[in-house]
Structures are given as C-alpha cells and as structure tokens.
Design an enzyme around this catalytic site. Structure first.
Site, PDB file in Angstrom:
ATOM      1  N   ARG A  51       0.811  -1.138   0.197  1.00 42.95           N
ATOM      2  CA  ARG A  51       0.187  -0.047  -0.082  1.00 42.95           C
ATOM      3  C   ARG A  51       0.681   1.316  -0.129  1.00 42.95           C
ATOM      4  O   ARG A  51       0.814   2.202  -0.957  1.00 42.95           O
ATOM      5  CB  ARG A  51      -1.054  -0.038   1.198  1.00 42.95           C
ATOM      6  CG  ARG A  51      -2.190  -0.738   1.123  1.00 42.95           C
ATOM      7  CD  ARG A  51      -2.449  -1.615   2.216  1.00 42.95           C
ATOM      8  NE  ARG A  51      -1.575  -2.377   2.764  1.00 42.95           N
ATOM      9  CZ  ARG A  51      -1.760  -3.646   2.306  1.00 42.95           C
ATOM     10  NH1 ARG A  51      -2.657  -4.123   1.579  1.00 42.95           N
ATOM     11  NH2 ARG A  51      -0.783  -4.413   2.419  1.00 42.95           N
ATOM     12  N   THR A  52       1.849   1.358   0.898  1.00 42.40           N
ATOM     13  CA  THR A  52       2.475   2.650   0.874  1.00 42.40           C
ATOM     14  C   THR A  52       3.201   3.023  -0.374  1.00 42.40           C
ATOM     15  O   THR A  52       3.105   4.058  -0.772  1.00 42.40           O
ATOM     16  CB  THR A  52       3.459   2.419   2.222  1.00 42.40           C
ATOM     17  OG1 THR A  52       2.668   2.049   3.283  1.00 42.40           O
ATOM     18  CG2 THR A  52       4.173   4.130   2.475  1.00 42.40           C
ATOM     19  N   LYS A  80      26.570  -4.005  -1.585  1.00 42.40           N
ATOM     20  CA  LYS A  80      27.867  -3.949  -1.722  1.00 42.40           C
ATOM     21  C   LYS A  80      28.387  -3.455  -0.529  1.00 42.40           C
ATOM     22  O   LYS A  80      29.655  -3.256  -0.609  1.00 42.40           O
ATOM     23  CB  LYS A  80      28.425  -3.229  -2.933  1.00 42.40           C
ATOM     24  CG  LYS A  80      27.778  -3.852  -4.146  1.00 42.40           C
ATOM     25  CD  LYS A  80      28.240  -2.637  -5.576  1.00 42.40           C
ATOM     26  CE  LYS A  80      27.393  -3.053  -6.677  1.00 42.40           C
ATOM     27  NZ  LYS A  80      27.580  -1.768  -7.663  1.00 42.40           N
ATOM     28  N   ARG A 101      11.365   3.869   3.366  1.00 43.28           N
ATOM     29  CA  ARG A 101      10.948   2.812   4.342  1.00 43.28           C
ATOM     30  C   ARG A 101      12.248   1.989   4.752  1.00 43.28           C
ATOM     31  O   ARG A 101      12.873   1.574   3.689  1.00 43.28           O
ATOM     32  CB  ARG A 101       9.694   1.802   3.834  1.00 43.28           C
ATOM     33  CG  ARG A 101       9.614   0.732   4.946  1.00 43.28           C
ATOM     34  CD  ARG A 101       8.551  -0.276   4.467  1.00 43.28           C
ATOM     35  NE  ARG A 101       7.480   0.805   4.536  1.00 43.28           N
ATOM     36  CZ  ARG A 101       5.960   0.203   4.663  1.00 43.28           C
ATOM     37  NH1 ARG A 101       5.766  -1.002   4.437  1.00 43.28           N
ATOM     38  NH2 ARG A 101       4.920   0.865   5.071  1.00 43.28           N
ATOM     39  N   HIS A 129       5.001   5.954  11.388  1.00 47.80           N
ATOM     40  CA  HIS A 129       4.687   5.693  10.071  1.00 47.80           C
ATOM     41  C   HIS A 129       3.784   6.982   9.771  1.00 47.80           C
ATOM     42  O   HIS A 129       2.265   6.745   9.803  1.00 47.80           O
ATOM     43  CB  HIS A 129       3.782   4.477   9.765  1.00 47.80           C
ATOM     44  CG  HIS A 129       3.583   3.882   8.426  1.00 47.80           C
ATOM     45  ND1 HIS A 129       3.565   4.827   7.368  1.00 47.80           N
ATOM     46  CD2 HIS A 129       3.263   2.768   7.976  1.00 47.80           C
ATOM     47  CE1 HIS A 129       3.385   4.197   6.128  1.00 47.80           C
ATOM     48  NE2 HIS A 129       3.222   2.827   6.706  1.00 47.80           N
TER      49      HIS A 129
HETATM   50  N1   CP Z   1      -0.169   0.053   5.929  1.00 46.54           N
HETATM   51  C1   CP Z   1       0.971  -0.030   5.355  1.00 46.54           C
HETATM   52  O1   CP Z   1       2.182   0.280   5.433  1.00 46.54           O
HETATM   53  O2   CP Z   1       1.039  -1.253   4.272  1.00 46.54           O
HETATM   54  P1   CP Z   1       2.168  -1.659   3.309  1.00 46.54           P
HETATM   55  O3   CP Z   1       3.156  -2.421   4.430  1.00 46.54           O
HETATM   56  O4   CP Z   1       1.770  -2.456   2.565  1.00 46.54           O
HETATM   57  O5   CP Z   1       2.836  -0.480   2.731  1.00 46.54           O
END
Ligand code: CP
Length: 302
Positions: A51-52, A80, A101, A129
């Site tokens: 999703r993100t 590396k 991320r 998040h």
């Molecule tokens: N909600 C969320 O962070 O989903 P993903 O891990 O699929 O990005």
C-alpha cells in the site's frame, strides 16, 4: 510546510495536519492533475510494502510526476556495503524528494539530516509511520464527521506497531479516549502512556474487548508482526490473540468503523469484509489522496 521533512507525525502542527486533510479532500474530487510535471521523486523501500509504495507511486503518477527507486535493497549498492548516508546523499542528487521505508528506528531522521531534499518517512521499524497516520486521520474524519472526543480502540500489536504509535500521538490533539487491547507481551510501551499522562488524556488497557466493543467509535485492528520478533516462540504464543468476526459487531455503534493499516493475516475474519462497518479497503484508497496532499505541500506546489 515547503521543504519540511515528515519523519514523525509530531513534525506537523495541528494546523499543518488540517491543511493536509483539507487538501486530500480536494484531491479525492480531482486526483488527476499535472502538478508534478518535471519533478522526480525517489521511493526507497528497504522493507516490503504494497500500500505505502504503490499508493505513493499512484499519487505521483496521477499528478504527472516521475518516480525512481528500489523495492529491495539487495538490488541496490547497499548489497555491496554502501552506507545509508552515502545512498541518501547520492539519491538526493537525482530527485526532488525521498520517500523511504527502513527497518531501523531512527533511520528516517538520520536520512533527513544528511539529505539536501526533503525526506518522508514511509515507516522506520517499530517507530513511526506518519503518512499512514495522515490517511488514518483523513479516514476517521470522513467517517465520523469529526476528530474530536472519539473513543478509539487499538487492538493487536501495540508494542511494535508503528501505525499505532504515530496515530496515538496525532489523536492526542483531539481529546481522544484510548482503549489499548493487546496480549501482555505486546502492550503499548510505557513512553506512550507517559505521553498521554502528560496531556491528561484517558486511556485503558485490556486483554479482551468483546464486553466493551459497544463503546467504540473506531476499532483500529493491527497485525501481530512476525518480522519484529527475535524469538519465534513469542510470535507463536501471540499470533492468534484476536480475531474480529461479524457476529461480534451486533451491539456496536451504528457509525462505528473498523480500520486496519493492512496487510492483515487473520485478525479480521473475511466475513467482516462485506459489513458496512468495514472501512479498511477504502482507508487504503484514501492513501492516494492523502499522499498527493503530502507531496504537493512539501514541494510547495499547494
Ligand atoms: N499500511 C502499510 O504500511 O501497508 P504496506 O506495508 O503494504 O505498505
């Protein structure tokens, strides 16, 4: 908000949060615009995501921008031995914004300190998040008509759940009553309880929620995250702690909504999906509009 990093939800004031939510409402009505023409945005995912990453990339595409990046650090020079600092300093030369991320708490803050372009945290370990939080706030306001004075139930992994940590901090601005439902091993960390104590907010901790579910305005379900456990036995012990089923919704408030950042494993039975109280897939859609608002605000285009 121009050129601001978004590493923690506390980086944004209440006014800035409202600006994002109002802008997201505009993008919901008109998501296809050419505001990002000529802009390149980097999406660096050192951890898996559906999703993100895809909602960010959809948001960028619908605004006429381009994106570069990787979905697996093993396909980059990190493999590396390149440091995070060198990776960020290099990618900042190629892009107008970095969305990252990473599994390590604090990595996004570190990246923002060495980057010459704004950094947006798309999840750093069990810490924060914030873009998920903004779409959660958008979803709560849209379904409840307000963010004020709500009774919010957080269920599942409250120890490692970064979406819970960010959303709790944001909701603390709106006189929320918090109900934390988790196994003993995955209780909300003490620093978040101290944060709420300082603000004089009410919170309650429970092991079960079937007898109090009728009080909830929002039930925020979360996954028990296998990848955060160092001891697989601990995961086995807690993995089936909660399963929300349709028959549990009988005595819930008419306008109660079930949110989940997703992915889910088994904590929401699929018989809930068709119930009008299930909001999690629309919540994921709201991520596109909210992330359009975040990007255009930080780039000073809105
Ligand atoms: N909600 C969320 O962070 O989903 P993903 O891990 O699929 O990005």
């Amino acid at each position: 908000m121009k050129n601001k990093n978004l590493v923690s939800i506390t980086d944004f004031s209440k006014e800035e949060i409202f600006k994002i939510l109002n802008l997201a409402e505009e993008f919901e009505k008109n998501p296809n615009q050419n505001l990002l023409e000529g802009k390149v945005i980097a999406t660096l995912f050192f951890e898996p995501s559906t999703r993100t990453r895809l909602s960010f990339e959809s948001a960028i595409s619908r605004l006429g921008g381009k994106y570069i990046g990787f979905t697996d650090a093993a396909s980059s020079s990190v493999k590396k031995g390149e440091s995070l600092k060198d990776t960020i300093m290099t990618v900042a030369n190629y892009s107008d914004m970095i969305i990252m991320r990473h599994p390590i708490e604090g990595s996004a803050r570190w990246a923002s300190e060495v980057s010459r372009v704004p950094v947006v945290n798309a999840g750093d370990g069990a810490n924060q998040h914030p873009t998920q939080t903004l779409l959660d706030l958008f979803s709560i306001r849209k379904t409840q008509g307000t963010l004020d004075n709500l009774n919010v139930f957080f269920v599942g992994d409250l120890k490692y759940g970064r979406t819970v940590h960010s959303l709790l901090q944001a909701m603390s601005m709106f006189n929320t009553t918090f109900n934390f439902i988790s196994p003993e091993e995955l209780k909300i960390p003490v620093e978040y309880k101290m944060f709420l104590d300082k603000k004089g907010l009410k919170y309650y901790e429970h092991r079960d929620f079937s007898d109090i579910i009728s009080h909830a305005d929002i039930i925020y379900m979360t996954r028990i995250q296998r990848e955060r456990f160092s001891d697989p036995m601990e995961y086995e012990k807690t993995k089936n702690s909660y399963v929300l089923r349709k028959n549990m919704l009988k005595n819930t408030k008419e306008n109660m909504k079930i949110l989940h950042p997703l992915p889910r494993v088994n904590e929401i039975n699929i018989d809930v999906d068709s119930d009008e109280k299930a909001y999690y897939f629309t919540q994921a859609l709201n991520g596109v509009f909210t992330r359009q608002a975040i990007i255009t605000s930080i780039l000073g285009l809105k």
